[in-house]
Design a protein around this motif. Structure first.
Motif, short mmCIF file in Angstrom:
data_model
loop_
_atom_site.label_atom_id
_atom_site.label_comp_id
_atom_site.label_asym_id
_atom_site.label_seq_id
_atom_site.Cartn_x
_atom_site.Cartn_y
_atom_site.Cartn_z
N ILE A 79 0.87 -1.18 0.00
CA ILE A 79 0.00 0.00 0.00
C ILE A 79 0.91 1.23 0.00
CG2 ILE A 79 -1.81 1.26 1.22
CD1 ILE A 79 -2.46 -1.39 2.67
N PHE A 80 0.71 2.13 -0.96
CA PHE A 80 1.51 3.34 -1.04
C PHE A 80 0.62 4.57 -1.14
CE2 PHE A 80 4.95 0.64 -3.10
CZ PHE A 80 5.80 0.73 -2.01
N ILE B 35 -0.37 -2.25 -4.89
CA ILE B 35 0.48 -2.92 -5.87
C ILE B 35 0.72 -4.35 -5.41
CG2 ILE B 35 2.70 -2.91 -7.06
CD1 ILE B 35 2.87 0.09 -6.57
N THR B 36 0.43 -5.33 -6.29
CA THR B 36 0.61 -6.73 -5.95
C THR B 36 1.86 -7.27 -6.67
OG1 THR B 36 -0.82 -7.46 -7.77
CG2 THR B 36 -1.85 -7.07 -5.63
N PHE B 37 2.41 -8.36 -6.10
CA PHE B 37 3.64 -8.93 -6.64
C PHE B 37 3.49 -10.44 -6.81
CE2 PHE B 37 4.82 -4.98 -4.70
CZ PHE B 37 5.83 -4.48 -5.51
N GLN C 218 6.56 -1.14 -12.53
CA GLN C 218 7.41 -1.53 -13.64
C GLN C 218 8.84 -1.77 -13.20
OE1 GLN C 218 6.98 1.48 -16.66
NE2 GLN C 218 4.77 1.09 -16.95
N THR C 219 9.32 -0.97 -12.28
CA THR C 219 10.71 -1.08 -11.85
C THR C 219 10.96 -2.34 -11.02
OG1 THR C 219 10.90 1.33 -11.79
CG2 THR C 219 12.58 0.08 -10.60
N TYR C 220 9.98 -2.71 -10.21
CA TYR C 220 10.21 -3.80 -9.24
C TYR C 220 9.35 -5.03 -9.49
CZ TYR C 220 12.70 -0.11 -6.79
OH TYR C 220 13.57 0.89 -6.47
N GLY C 221 8.76 -5.13 -10.67
CA GLY C 221 8.07 -6.35 -11.05
C GLY C 221 6.72 -6.54 -10.40
N GLY C 222 6.01 -5.47 -10.15
CA GLY C 222 4.68 -5.57 -9.55
C GLY C 222 3.59 -5.23 -10.52
N GLN C 223 2.37 -5.24 -10.06
CA GLN C 223 1.21 -4.88 -10.88
C GLN C 223 0.28 -4.01 -10.07
OE1 GLN C 223 -0.90 -8.21 -12.50
NE2 GLN C 223 -2.46 -6.94 -13.50
N VAL C 224 -0.11 -2.86 -10.63
CA VAL C 224 -1.01 -1.95 -9.93
C VAL C 224 -2.41 -2.53 -9.92
CG1 VAL C 224 -2.00 0.37 -9.86
CG2 VAL C 224 0.38 0.05 -10.58
#
Length: 379
Positions: free
Chosen positions: A36-37, A79-81, A50-56
């Motif tokens: 959560i951000f 953001i999920t990973f 995009q930078t850390y391989g997640g999905q919004v």
């Protein structure tokens, strides 16, 4: 309900806890790790993903003033990973720039939880004031099915991180390997990266006040008492304050009750017209609990401050001695009892004064979901 683990970690090992949790999620198909951000710029969510391989999963407009800065953030997002993907890096995402000071990491069952807990998150971050206890927010997430919440407190120094991990009470038994994945045994390793772990702080449920007929109360406690009797780690205690000596003598003579300690005070010491007693009695696990409880309380006028406690703390009676003696002329506060049993699974019932002898007045609080359900007849 949930358990919280607080510890300090050196900045060099800042991603260690989240890396461990990501590894655990990768081994469980029904679990997802998400962050959560809050940001002032909506595009930051896509950049992080995009930078850390997640999905919004979602982003929503808010107006929220961070308690750590003087800036106003306009968006909250989730953001999920995919932790099976070796390229994903939730720890790197969490500690990117200043995001960690305003973010939370959560583990939940299934990807669908992103939408289920969305209203809870949005409601929290759109509050005009952040004066509420943050644990209230955590409890709402736990009630919605979240297994774990990871967060940072503000560090005292730039070299040290103050971390806290909240674990759902249900996960304690359903996912014992989740607890083990936190690496409790290695938090005192010789690497120098993990300085120490503090004592586990068990969070109690809110105090619940009620009144009910005496016989209903005994039926409630008979169910809970059977659970206590069947558990090797649990015991049940009766604590009395400002009791008439004659009534205390009756308790001493009640089969199935064992006196742990007792102190009498003359009337002049109490500045009252009657002498009083403080003490703690242990219920014998070989006795018939409902009958013993009924006999113990029959003919005894229960007063504010008297308690019945079911707990796994084997030293409970000693711990409360000083507090009960010091409060002989005053009610024992529920928060005192919760503090004294904070490291043990406990269920606390505290009597309150009432107008009718046919009714029991009191309040309950617990840090154990199983005992709460039994007492309320939910199982």
């Amino acid at each position: 309900m949930y358990f919280s683990y607080g510890f300090e970690r050196r900045r060099e090992a800042e991603g260690q806890t989240l890396n461990r949790l990501a590894s655990w999620v990768a081994r469980h198909d029904d679990a997802t790790l998400s962050l959560i951000f809050t940001f002032g710029d909506r595009t930051e969510f896509e950049r992080i993903a995009q930078t850390y391989g997640g999905q919004v999963a979602w982003v929503q407009d808010i107006t929220w003033r961070s308690p750590w800065t003087t800036s106003w953030d306009k968006y909250v997002g989730f953001i999920t990973f995919n932790c099976l993907n070796p390229a994903t890096d939730p720890a790197g995402a969490f500690f990117s720039s200043e995001a960690a000071l305003q973010g939370l990491a959560v583990i939940a069952h299934g990807s669908g939880r992103a939408e289920e807990i969305r209203p809870i998150i949005v409601a929290e971050y759109t509050k005009s004031a952040k004066g509420d206890d943050p644990r209230d927010f955590v409890e709402k997430l736990m009630d919605a099915g979240t297994l774990l919440v990871y967060a940072l407190d503000l560090p005292d120094t730039e070299a040290i991180l103050d971390e806290v991990v909240y674990v759902n009470d249900a996960a304690q038994s359903d996912h014992t390997d989740l607890i083990q994945s936190l690496g409790e045994s290695s938090w005192t390793s010789t690497t120098g990266y993990e300085r120490h772990i503090s004592s586990r702080d068990v969070v109690f449920s809110p105090e619940e006040k009620f009144e009910e007929p005496v016989e209903v109360f005994y039926r409630r406690w008979s169910l809970l008492a059977e659970h206590v009797r069947a558990s090797p780690s649990l015991n049940m205690y009766l604590g009395v304050i400002n009791h008439p000596p004659a009534a205390t003598t009756m308790l001493r003579e009640t089969p199935g009750l064992t006196l742990r300690w007792c102190r009498q005070f003359p009337a002049e010491e109490q500045e009252t017209s009657m002498p009083g007693t403080a003490g703690v009695f242990l219920f014998d696990k070989t006795a018939c609990y409902p009958n013993v409880l009924h006999q113990a309380m029959a003919g005894v006028t229960t007063q504010e401050g008297e308690v019945i406690v079911a707990t796994s703390d084997s030293d409970f009676s000693t711990k409360v001695m000083d507090e009960m003696i010091g409060m002989l002329r005053n009610p024992m506060e529920m928060d005192v009892l919760r503090r004294l049993t904070s490291r043990s699974k406990s269920f606390i019932f505290q009597f309150a004064p009432g107008d009718s002898p046919e009714m029991v007045h009191g309040s309950v609080s617990t840090n154990n979901e199983a005992m709460r359900k039994i007492f309320h007849g939910l199982d």
